[in-house]
Design a protein around this motif. Sequence first.
Motif, PDB file in Angstrom:
ATOM      1  N   MET A 197     -47.487   6.126 -27.224  1.00 13.73           N
ATOM      2  CA  MET A 197     -48.416   5.121 -27.738  1.00 13.73           C
ATOM      3  C   MET A 197     -48.228   4.932 -29.242  1.00 13.73           C
ATOM      4  O   MET A 197     -48.289   3.808 -29.748  1.00 13.73           O
ATOM      5  CB  MET A 197     -49.854   5.542 -27.432  1.00 13.73           C
ATOM      6  CG  MET A 197     -50.205   5.551 -25.956  1.00 13.73           C
ATOM      7  SD  MET A 197     -50.078   3.914 -25.199  1.00 13.73           S
ATOM      8  CE  MET A 197     -50.618   4.274 -23.514  1.00 13.73           C
ATOM      9  N   LEU A 198     -47.997   6.035 -29.959  1.00 12.80           N
ATOM     10  CA  LEU A 198     -47.778   5.930 -31.402  1.00 12.80           C
ATOM     11  C   LEU A 198     -46.475   5.185 -31.706  1.00 12.80           C
ATOM     12  O   LEU A 198     -46.420   4.376 -32.638  1.00 12.80           O
ATOM     13  CB  LEU A 198     -47.756   7.325 -32.030  1.00 12.80           C
ATOM     14  CG  LEU A 198     -47.497   7.380 -33.546  1.00 12.80           C
ATOM     15  CD1 LEU A 198     -48.511   6.544 -34.312  1.00 12.80           C
ATOM     16  CD2 LEU A 198     -47.530   8.833 -34.026  1.00 12.80           C
TER      17      LEU A 198
ATOM     18  N   LEU B  73     -55.411   6.968 -30.222  1.00 13.51           N
ATOM     19  CA  LEU B  73     -54.775   7.254 -31.501  1.00 13.51           C
ATOM     20  C   LEU B  73     -55.804   7.387 -32.617  1.00 13.51           C
ATOM     21  O   LEU B  73     -55.607   8.159 -33.559  1.00 13.51           O
ATOM     22  CB  LEU B  73     -53.762   6.163 -31.852  1.00 13.51           C
ATOM     23  CG  LEU B  73     -52.510   6.077 -30.977  1.00 13.51           C
ATOM     24  CD1 LEU B  73     -51.597   4.973 -31.492  1.00 13.51           C
ATOM     25  CD2 LEU B  73     -51.771   7.409 -30.935  1.00 13.51           C
ATOM     26  N   GLY B  74     -56.888   6.631 -32.508  1.00 15.43           N
ATOM     27  CA  GLY B  74     -57.947   6.741 -33.506  1.00 15.43           C
ATOM     28  C   GLY B  74     -58.586   8.116 -33.543  1.00 15.43           C
ATOM     29  O   GLY B  74     -59.072   8.568 -34.589  1.00 15.43           O
TER      30      GLY B  74
ATOM     31  N   HIS C 252     -47.935   7.525 -40.050  1.00 21.86           N
ATOM     32  CA  HIS C 252     -47.016   6.643 -39.312  1.00 21.86           C
ATOM     33  C   HIS C 252     -47.484   5.191 -39.381  1.00 21.86           C
ATOM     34  O   HIS C 252     -46.680   4.276 -39.605  1.00 21.86           O
ATOM     35  CB  HIS C 252     -46.919   7.078 -37.849  1.00 21.86           C
ATOM     36  CG  HIS C 252     -45.922   8.152 -37.589  1.00 21.86           C
ATOM     37  ND1 HIS C 252     -46.223   9.489 -37.662  1.00 21.86           N
ATOM     38  CD2 HIS C 252     -44.611   8.095 -37.248  1.00 21.86           C
ATOM     39  CE1 HIS C 252     -45.148  10.206 -37.374  1.00 21.86           C
ATOM     40  NE2 HIS C 252     -44.156   9.396 -37.130  1.00 21.86           N
ATOM     41  N   LEU C 253     -48.779   4.985 -39.160  1.00 20.91           N
ATOM     42  CA  LEU C 253     -49.306   3.625 -39.169  1.00 20.91           C
ATOM     43  C   LEU C 253     -49.207   3.001 -40.549  1.00 20.91           C
ATOM     44  O   LEU C 253     -48.878   1.812 -40.691  1.00 20.91           O
ATOM     45  CB  LEU C 253     -50.762   3.627 -38.691  1.00 20.91           C
ATOM     46  CG  LEU C 253     -51.020   4.168 -37.277  1.00 20.91           C
ATOM     47  CD1 LEU C 253     -52.490   4.037 -36.921  1.00 20.91           C
ATOM     48  CD2 LEU C 253     -50.144   3.469 -36.242  1.00 20.91           C
TER      49      LEU C 253
ATOM     50  N   ARG D  38     -38.709   9.186 -31.161  1.00 24.43           N
ATOM     51  CA  ARG D  38     -38.135   9.337 -32.494  1.00 24.43           C
ATOM     52  C   ARG D  38     -39.167   9.164 -33.601  1.00 24.43           C
ATOM     53  O   ARG D  38     -38.981   8.376 -34.543  1.00 24.43           O
ATOM     54  CB  ARG D  38     -36.945   8.400 -32.679  1.00 24.43           C
ATOM     55  CG  ARG D  38     -35.832   8.666 -31.669  1.00 24.43           C
ATOM     56  CD  ARG D  38     -34.579   7.875 -31.952  1.00 24.43           C
ATOM     57  NE  ARG D  38     -33.598   8.030 -30.902  1.00 24.43           N
ATOM     58  CZ  ARG D  38     -32.405   7.450 -30.899  1.00 24.43           C
ATOM     59  NH1 ARG D  38     -32.063   6.651 -31.894  1.00 24.43           N
ATOM     60  NH2 ARG D  38     -31.559   7.645 -29.896  1.00 24.43           N
ATOM     61  N   LEU D  39     -40.241   9.885 -33.486  1.00 26.20           N
ATOM     62  CA  LEU D  39     -41.271   9.909 -34.520  1.00 26.20           C
ATOM     63  C   LEU D  39     -40.897  10.928 -35.593  1.00 26.20           C
ATOM     64  O   LEU D  39     -40.010  11.756 -35.414  1.00 26.20           O
ATOM     65  CB  LEU D  39     -42.620  10.274 -33.896  1.00 26.20           C
ATOM     66  CG  LEU D  39     -43.114   9.348 -32.788  1.00 26.20           C
ATOM     67  CD1 LEU D  39     -44.345   9.932 -32.117  1.00 26.20           C
ATOM     68  CD2 LEU D  39     -43.408   7.949 -33.320  1.00 26.20           C
TER      69      LEU D  39
END
Length: 239
Positions: free
Chosen positions: A138-139, A120-121, A96-97, A86-87
């Motif tokens: 992961m996100l 993610l980086g 997001h971050l 659910r992003l």
Amino acid sequence: MLDTLSLRAGYHGGAVLHGIDLTVSRCSVHAVLGPNGAGKTTLLHTLAGLVPVGSGRIELAGTDVTRLPAHHRARAGISLVPQGRRLFASLTVAEHLKLAHRQRTAAWSPARVLDLLPRLGERLRHRADRLSGGEQQMLAIARALLTGPRVLLLDEPTEGLAPAVAADVLALAGRLAADGLAVLLATPSPASVLPIADRITVLGTGRISTALDGAAARQDPAHVLAALTPPRHAPQEQP
């Protein structure tokens, strides 16, 4: 860290959970197993405040949070990683971050998250819908960590992932528990969580059918499998 006492909950007046008693300890992974329809997602949503409690109690570190709304529970330290991630499809990883990191005093910062999840980086400018399934999961976990949780609820975190990627996600859950979190992980697959689970609870139609120590389950996995297998009914005699 998290306790439920005779917890009952459901939808539109109907009960799905029937008297659930469980404890999720700090620095541990508690796996909730059960087939589809057993009540795993309802349990996690009830703990997160998305499903109202019919009766019973939810305690976070000894404090009654049963009637707190979802956003207050999140601020208190209960964070949900929902099934299906659910992003926001059009937002980048970096966005997001940034959105998730509202508590500037939280133990988790974007830098710490990216140190834990370096992949993610490498994807900071990528939209969520351009990520692989594993990167999306992961996100979703990173977003939850940035709220500063004490309890992390993972609803079927390996769903739809390749075996190697699923293993990475489960290893991450184990690392987070070792780092001090209380992790409650719901899945229908016992084989995936047996290596990391400190405690296992098996749900059947909203009731606890079996609860046992993770080490005991690893020594005798047949006990867990038996609890997940529906009983066979004797065939009726033909007239």
